[in-house]
Design a protein around this motif. Structure first.
Motif, short mmCIF file in Angstrom:
data_model
loop_
_atom_site.label_atom_id
_atom_site.label_comp_id
_atom_site.label_asym_id
_atom_site.label_seq_id
_atom_site.Cartn_x
_atom_site.Cartn_y
_atom_site.Cartn_z
N VAL A 162 -3.76 0.28 -3.03
CA VAL A 162 -3.46 -0.97 -2.33
C VAL A 162 -3.53 -2.09 -3.37
O VAL A 162 -4.48 -2.16 -4.15
N ILE A 163 -2.51 -2.93 -3.39
CA ILE A 163 -2.46 -4.05 -4.32
C ILE A 163 -2.34 -5.33 -3.51
O ILE A 163 -1.45 -5.46 -2.68
N ALA A 206 0.85 -1.19 0.00
CA ALA A 206 0.00 0.00 0.00
C ALA A 206 0.88 1.24 0.00
O ALA A 206 1.98 1.22 0.53
N GLY A 207 0.38 2.28 -0.60
CA GLY A 207 1.13 3.51 -0.60
C GLY A 207 0.37 4.64 -1.26
O GLY A 207 -0.73 4.46 -1.77
N GLN A 208 1.01 5.81 -1.23
CA GLN A 208 0.42 6.97 -1.87
C GLN A 208 0.91 7.04 -3.31
O GLN A 208 2.05 6.71 -3.60
N LEU A 209 0.01 7.48 -4.18
CA LEU A 209 0.33 7.62 -5.59
C LEU A 209 -0.27 8.93 -6.06
O LEU A 209 -1.50 9.05 -6.15
N GLY A 210 0.57 9.91 -6.31
CA GLY A 210 0.07 11.22 -6.68
C GLY A 210 -0.77 11.80 -5.57
O GLY A 210 -0.35 11.88 -4.42
N VAL A 220 -8.81 11.37 3.50
CA VAL A 220 -8.30 12.46 2.66
C VAL A 220 -6.85 12.70 3.02
O VAL A 220 -6.49 12.78 4.19
N ILE A 221 -6.01 12.81 1.99
CA ILE A 221 -4.58 13.02 2.22
C ILE A 221 -4.31 14.48 2.48
O ILE A 221 -4.81 15.35 1.84
#
Length: 74
Positions: free
Chosen positions: A27-28, A18-22, A73-74
């Motif tokens: 999550v994969i 999992a991580g932030q993207l843009g 929300v990021i």
């Protein structure tokens, strides 16, 4: 970082990343067992439960935690 210098640190049966993207999160999962309910008929006539409805696992809580994290929300 993993001791090989490649990828994150994981423990044994790690099956997701999992991580932030843009501006969002991703999550994969490498295994669908946590999202499916399975019943296996054993050779001795008994049944085994696996996946989402397995009472010995914490898949339900993991799915809820994942969805909660994804919707923040990021």
């Amino acid at each position: 970082m993993h001791s090989t210098g490649v990828g994150p640190i994981g423990m044994g049966d790690s099956q997701a990343v999992a991580g932030q993207l843009g501006q969002g999160r991703v999550v994969i999962f490498a295994d669908s067992n946590g999202f499916t309910a399975m019943i296996f008929n054993n050779d001795n006539g008994s049944q085994s439960i696996a996946g989402f409805t397995d009472p010995s696992s914490q898949w339900q809580q993991m799915v809820l935690n994942t969805l909660h994290w994804l919707t923040k929300v990021i």
